[in-house]
Design a protein around this motif. Structure first.
Motif, mmCIF file in Angstrom:
data_model
loop_
_atom_site.group_PDB
_atom_site.id
_atom_site.type_symbol
_atom_site.label_atom_id
_atom_site.label_comp_id
_atom_site.label_asym_id
_atom_site.label_seq_id
_atom_site.Cartn_x
_atom_site.Cartn_y
_atom_site.Cartn_z
ATOM 1 N N CYS A 1 0.804 -1.227 0.000
ATOM 2 C CA CYS A 1 0.000 0.000 0.000
ATOM 3 C C CYS A 1 0.837 1.278 0.000
ATOM 4 O O CYS A 1 0.363 2.334 -0.433
ATOM 5 N N CYS B 1 1.375 4.059 -2.870
ATOM 6 C CA CYS B 1 0.380 5.113 -3.122
ATOM 7 C C CYS B 1 0.018 5.890 -1.854
ATOM 8 O O CYS B 1 -0.138 7.102 -1.881
ATOM 9 N N TYR C 1 -0.993 11.475 -4.147
ATOM 10 C CA TYR C 1 -1.866 10.657 -4.991
ATOM 11 C C TYR C 1 -3.026 10.046 -4.213
ATOM 12 O O TYR C 1 -4.163 10.027 -4.680
ATOM 13 N N ILE D 1 -3.429 -5.726 8.107
ATOM 14 C CA ILE D 1 -3.257 -4.356 7.607
ATOM 15 C C ILE D 1 -4.229 -3.414 8.330
ATOM 16 O O ILE D 1 -3.864 -2.311 8.732
HETATM 17 C C1 HEC Z 1 -2.080 2.342 -7.132
HETATM 18 C C2 HEC Z 1 -2.208 3.195 -5.962
HETATM 19 C C3 HEC Z 1 -2.862 2.584 -4.733
HETATM 20 C C4 HEC Z 1 -2.497 1.444 -4.039
HETATM 21 C C5 HEC Z 1 -1.360 0.477 -4.349
HETATM 22 C C6 HEC Z 1 -3.389 1.361 -2.906
HETATM 23 N N1 HEC Z 1 -4.294 2.386 -2.924
HETATM 24 FE FE1 HEC Z 1 -5.825 2.696 -1.615
HETATM 25 N N2 HEC Z 1 -6.415 4.316 -2.671
HETATM 26 C C7 HEC Z 1 -5.774 4.854 -3.760
HETATM 27 C C8 HEC Z 1 -6.461 6.052 -4.196
HETATM 28 C C9 HEC Z 1 -6.070 6.960 -5.359
HETATM 29 C C10 HEC Z 1 -7.559 6.226 -3.314
HETATM 30 C C11 HEC Z 1 -8.616 7.306 -3.380
HETATM 31 C C12 HEC Z 1 -9.687 6.855 -4.338
HETATM 32 C C13 HEC Z 1 -10.865 7.777 -4.374
HETATM 33 O O1 HEC Z 1 -10.688 8.960 -4.098
HETATM 34 O O2 HEC Z 1 -11.961 7.294 -4.681
HETATM 35 C C14 HEC Z 1 -7.493 5.105 -2.369
HETATM 36 C C15 HEC Z 1 -8.406 4.928 -1.356
HETATM 37 C C16 HEC Z 1 -8.288 3.957 -0.369
HETATM 38 C C17 HEC Z 1 -9.178 3.828 0.741
HETATM 39 C C18 HEC Z 1 -10.378 4.719 1.039
HETATM 40 C C19 HEC Z 1 -9.878 5.916 1.814
HETATM 41 C C20 HEC Z 1 -10.926 6.916 2.166
HETATM 42 O O3 HEC Z 1 -10.602 7.846 2.937
HETATM 43 O O4 HEC Z 1 -12.061 6.820 1.694
HETATM 44 C C21 HEC Z 1 -8.728 2.780 1.503
HETATM 45 C C22 HEC Z 1 -9.329 2.246 2.792
HETATM 46 C C23 HEC Z 1 -7.552 2.276 0.851
HETATM 47 N N3 HEC Z 1 -7.325 2.995 -0.278
HETATM 48 C C24 HEC Z 1 -6.784 1.225 1.345
HETATM 49 C C25 HEC Z 1 -5.670 0.708 0.690
HETATM 50 C C26 HEC Z 1 -4.900 -0.402 1.200
HETATM 51 C C27 HEC Z 1 -5.141 -1.126 2.503
HETATM 52 C C28 HEC Z 1 -3.928 -0.649 0.283
HETATM 53 C C29 HEC Z 1 -2.893 -1.774 0.281
HETATM 54 C C30 HEC Z 1 -3.418 -3.097 0.355
HETATM 55 C C31 HEC Z 1 -4.101 0.319 -0.804
HETATM 56 N N4 HEC Z 1 -5.161 1.130 -0.513
HETATM 57 C C32 HEC Z 1 -3.308 0.375 -1.936
HETATM 58 C C33 HEC Z 1 -4.658 4.331 -4.370
HETATM 59 C C34 HEC Z 1 -3.998 3.168 -4.012
#
Ligand code: HEC
Length: 181
Positions: free
Chosen positions: A80, A83, A93, A144
Protein backbone atom coordinates in the motif's frame (compact mmCIF):
# COMPACT_ATOMS: atom_id res chain seq x y z
CA UNK A 1 -39.79 16.10 22.95
CA UNK A 2 -43.43 15.43 22.17
CA UNK A 3 -45.98 17.04 24.46
CA UNK A 4 -49.24 15.25 24.88
CA UNK A 5 -52.06 17.77 24.66
CA UNK A 6 -54.48 15.72 26.71
CA UNK A 7 -52.14 15.33 29.62
CA UNK A 8 -52.27 18.30 31.96
CA UNK A 9 -50.53 19.78 33.78
CA UNK A 10 -48.00 19.54 30.98
CA UNK A 11 -45.33 22.01 32.17
CA UNK A 12 -44.46 19.89 35.14
CA UNK A 13 -44.35 16.67 33.14
CA UNK A 14 -42.18 18.29 30.55
CA UNK A 15 -39.70 19.54 33.08
CA UNK A 16 -39.48 16.20 34.79
CA UNK A 17 -38.93 14.46 31.48
CA UNK A 18 -36.37 17.00 30.44
CA UNK A 19 -34.49 16.40 33.64
CA UNK A 20 -34.40 12.67 33.01
CA UNK A 21 -33.28 13.11 29.42
CA UNK A 22 -30.50 15.44 30.47
CA UNK A 23 -29.40 12.94 33.06
CA UNK A 24 -29.35 10.14 30.48
CA UNK A 25 -27.43 12.25 27.97
CA UNK A 26 -24.93 13.23 30.63
CA UNK A 27 -24.44 9.61 31.47
CA UNK A 28 -23.81 8.66 27.84
CA UNK A 29 -21.37 11.51 27.37
CA UNK A 30 -19.47 10.45 30.48
CA UNK A 31 -19.24 6.79 29.53
CA UNK A 32 -18.29 7.38 25.90
CA UNK A 33 -15.59 9.84 26.95
CA UNK A 34 -13.87 7.06 28.87
CA UNK A 35 -14.65 4.08 26.67
CA UNK A 36 -11.89 3.24 24.21
CA UNK A 37 -13.53 1.65 21.15
CA UNK A 38 -10.28 -0.01 20.04
CA UNK A 39 -9.77 -1.71 23.41
CA UNK A 40 -9.62 -5.49 22.95
CA UNK A 41 -12.75 -7.14 24.34
CA UNK A 42 -11.48 -10.66 23.73
CA UNK A 43 -8.66 -12.54 22.08
CA UNK A 44 -8.02 -15.94 20.63
CA UNK A 45 -4.49 -17.22 20.15
CA UNK A 46 -3.02 -13.72 20.00
CA UNK A 47 -5.70 -12.23 17.74
CA UNK A 48 -7.67 -9.40 19.33
CA UNK A 49 -11.20 -8.16 18.66
CA UNK A 50 -13.10 -5.16 20.02
CA UNK A 51 -16.57 -5.14 21.59
CA UNK A 52 -18.17 -5.01 18.13
CA UNK A 53 -16.23 -8.03 16.89
CA UNK A 54 -13.91 -6.02 14.64
CA UNK A 55 -10.19 -6.84 14.66
CA UNK A 56 -8.09 -4.59 16.85
CA UNK A 57 -4.53 -4.21 18.09
CA UNK A 58 -2.97 -4.91 21.44
CA UNK A 59 0.04 -2.86 22.46
CA UNK A 60 1.50 -3.22 25.93
CA UNK A 61 2.83 -0.19 27.86
CA UNK A 62 6.42 -1.23 27.06
CA UNK A 63 5.66 -1.04 23.32
CA UNK A 64 5.29 -4.72 22.49
CA UNK A 65 2.75 -5.21 19.68
CA UNK A 66 0.63 -8.26 18.91
CA UNK A 67 1.68 -10.41 15.96
CA UNK A 68 -1.05 -9.17 13.60
CA UNK A 69 -0.18 -5.51 14.06
CA UNK A 70 3.44 -6.29 13.26
CA UNK A 71 2.45 -8.38 10.26
CA UNK A 72 0.18 -5.55 9.10
CA UNK A 73 3.10 -3.14 9.29
CA UNK A 74 5.06 -5.36 6.91
CA UNK A 75 2.17 -6.04 4.51
CA UNK A 76 1.15 -2.40 4.38
CA UNK A 77 4.68 -1.40 3.46
CA UNK A 78 4.89 -3.94 0.68
CA UNK A 79 1.42 -3.42 -0.87
CA UNK A 80 0.00 0.00 0.00
CA UNK A 81 2.83 2.38 0.77
CA UNK A 82 3.62 3.11 -2.88
CA UNK A 83 0.38 5.11 -3.12
CA UNK A 84 -0.66 5.82 0.47
CA UNK A 85 2.78 6.79 1.72
CA UNK A 86 4.91 5.31 4.49
CA UNK A 87 3.12 4.59 7.79
CA UNK A 88 -0.30 5.38 6.32
CA UNK A 89 0.57 9.07 6.24
CA UNK A 90 -0.77 9.72 2.72
CA UNK A 91 0.72 11.12 -0.47
CA UNK A 92 -0.21 13.58 -3.19
CA UNK A 93 -1.87 10.66 -4.99
CA UNK A 94 -3.78 8.79 -2.29
CA UNK A 95 -5.34 9.76 1.05
CA UNK A 96 -3.76 9.29 4.47
CA UNK A 97 -5.28 6.08 5.76
CA UNK A 98 -4.53 7.21 9.32
CA UNK A 99 -7.23 9.85 8.68
CA UNK A 100 -9.53 7.53 6.72
CA UNK A 101 -9.77 5.11 9.64
CA UNK A 102 -11.08 7.85 11.89
CA UNK A 103 -14.21 7.86 9.70
CA UNK A 104 -14.34 4.32 8.31
CA UNK A 105 -15.25 1.17 10.17
CA UNK A 106 -13.85 -2.28 9.50
CA UNK A 107 -16.53 -3.20 6.95
CA UNK A 108 -16.16 0.00 4.98
CA UNK A 109 -12.39 -0.43 4.94
CA UNK A 110 -12.49 -4.01 3.71
CA UNK A 111 -15.12 -3.18 1.07
CA UNK A 112 -12.90 -0.51 -0.49
CA UNK A 113 -9.83 -2.74 -0.47
CA UNK A 114 -11.68 -5.72 -1.94
CA UNK A 115 -13.63 -3.79 -4.57
CA UNK A 116 -11.37 -0.82 -5.22
CA UNK A 117 -12.68 2.66 -5.97
CA UNK A 118 -12.36 5.26 -8.66
CA UNK A 119 -12.56 8.95 -7.94
CA UNK A 120 -15.15 10.12 -10.45
CA UNK A 121 -15.99 13.39 -8.72
CA UNK A 122 -13.08 15.32 -10.21
CA UNK A 123 -11.16 15.34 -13.46
CA UNK A 124 -8.31 13.51 -11.73
CA UNK A 125 -7.77 9.88 -12.63
CA UNK A 126 -7.13 8.57 -9.14
CA UNK A 127 -7.83 4.91 -8.75
CA UNK A 128 -7.79 2.67 -5.73
CA UNK A 129 -7.05 -0.75 -7.28
CA UNK A 130 -9.20 -3.82 -6.64
CA UNK A 131 -7.34 -6.20 -4.35
CA UNK A 132 -10.01 -8.89 -4.07
CA UNK A 133 -7.94 -11.48 -5.92
CA UNK A 134 -4.54 -10.48 -4.57
CA UNK A 135 -3.56 -13.04 -1.94
CA UNK A 136 -0.72 -10.90 -0.63
CA UNK A 137 -3.39 -8.46 0.49
CA UNK A 138 -6.47 -10.63 1.08
CA UNK A 139 -4.68 -13.16 3.31
CA UNK A 140 -3.47 -10.28 5.51
CA UNK A 141 -6.39 -7.87 5.33
CA UNK A 142 -7.08 -7.93 9.08
CA UNK A 143 -3.38 -7.47 9.78
CA UNK A 144 -3.26 -4.36 7.61
CA UNK A 145 -6.43 -3.08 9.23
CA UNK A 146 -5.22 -3.44 12.82
CA UNK A 147 -1.87 -1.86 11.95
CA UNK A 148 -3.61 1.16 10.40
CA UNK A 149 -6.07 1.29 13.26
CA UNK A 150 -3.22 1.55 15.75
CA UNK A 151 -1.58 4.25 13.62
CA UNK A 152 -4.88 6.13 13.28
CA UNK A 153 -5.45 6.06 17.04
CA UNK A 154 -1.93 7.34 17.71
CA UNK A 155 -1.16 4.13 19.61
CA UNK A 156 1.76 3.30 17.32
CA UNK A 157 4.62 5.52 16.17
CA UNK A 158 5.69 5.94 12.55
CA UNK A 159 8.56 3.48 12.76
CA UNK A 160 8.79 -0.31 12.54
CA UNK A 161 7.55 -1.80 15.82
CA UNK A 162 10.60 -2.99 17.74
CA UNK A 163 9.04 -5.75 19.79
CA UNK A 164 6.24 -8.07 18.81
CA UNK A 165 4.56 -11.30 19.87
CA UNK A 166 5.75 -14.47 18.14
CA UNK A 167 3.64 -15.72 15.24
CA UNK A 168 0.73 -17.76 16.64
CA UNK A 169 0.13 -21.25 15.26
CA UNK A 170 -3.34 -20.19 14.10
CA UNK A 171 -1.77 -17.41 12.01
CA UNK A 172 0.52 -19.96 10.35
CA UNK A 173 -2.40 -22.29 9.66
CA UNK A 174 -4.63 -19.53 8.29
CA UNK A 175 -1.83 -18.30 6.05
CA UNK A 176 -1.18 -21.73 4.59
CA UNK A 177 -4.90 -22.29 3.96
CA UNK A 178 -5.42 -18.85 2.44
CA UNK A 179 -2.38 -19.03 0.16
CA UNK A 180 -3.41 -22.48 -1.11
CA UNK A 181 -6.88 -21.30 -2.14
C1 HEC B 1 -2.08 2.34 -7.13
C2 HEC B 1 -2.21 3.19 -5.96
C3 HEC B 1 -2.86 2.58 -4.73
C4 HEC B 1 -2.50 1.44 -4.04
C5 HEC B 1 -1.36 0.48 -4.35
C6 HEC B 1 -3.39 1.36 -2.91
N1 HEC B 1 -4.29 2.39 -2.92
FE1 HEC B 1 -5.82 2.70 -1.62
N2 HEC B 1 -6.41 4.32 -2.67
C7 HEC B 1 -5.77 4.85 -3.76
C8 HEC B 1 -6.46 6.05 -4.20
C9 HEC B 1 -6.07 6.96 -5.36
C10 HEC B 1 -7.56 6.23 -3.31
C11 HEC B 1 -8.62 7.31 -3.38
C12 HEC B 1 -9.69 6.85 -4.34
C13 HEC B 1 -10.86 7.78 -4.37
O1 HEC B 1 -10.69 8.96 -4.10
O2 HEC B 1 -11.96 7.29 -4.68
C14 HEC B 1 -7.49 5.11 -2.37
C15 HEC B 1 -8.41 4.93 -1.36
C16 HEC B 1 -8.29 3.96 -0.37
C17 HEC B 1 -9.18 3.83 0.74
C18 HEC B 1 -10.38 4.72 1.04
C19 HEC B 1 -9.88 5.92 1.81
C20 HEC B 1 -10.93 6.92 2.17
O3 HEC B 1 -10.60 7.85 2.94
O4 HEC B 1 -12.06 6.82 1.69
C21 HEC B 1 -8.73 2.78 1.50
C22 HEC B 1 -9.33 2.25 2.79
C23 HEC B 1 -7.55 2.28 0.85
N3 HEC B 1 -7.32 2.99 -0.28
C24 HEC B 1 -6.78 1.23 1.35
C25 HEC B 1 -5.67 0.71 0.69
C26 HEC B 1 -4.90 -0.40 1.20
C27 HEC B 1 -5.14 -1.13 2.50
C28 HEC B 1 -3.93 -0.65 0.28
C29 HEC B 1 -2.89 -1.77 0.28
C30 HEC B 1 -3.42 -3.10 0.35
C31 HEC B 1 -4.10 0.32 -0.80
N4 HEC B 1 -5.16 1.13 -0.51
C32 HEC B 1 -3.31 0.38 -1.94
C33 HEC B 1 -4.66 4.33 -4.37
C34 HEC B 1 -4.00 3.17 -4.01
Amino acid sequence: MKSQAGNRPAPFRRNALFGLTALALGFFAATSAFADPAKPASSEDGKYVDAEGAPTYNITPDGNVDWYTFSGYRRYHSECTVCHGPDGAGSTYAPALTDSLKKMNYEQFTTVVVQGRKDVSTSSQKVMPTFGTNRNVMCYLDDIYVYLRARSDGALARVRPEKHDPKPQSAKDAETACMAN
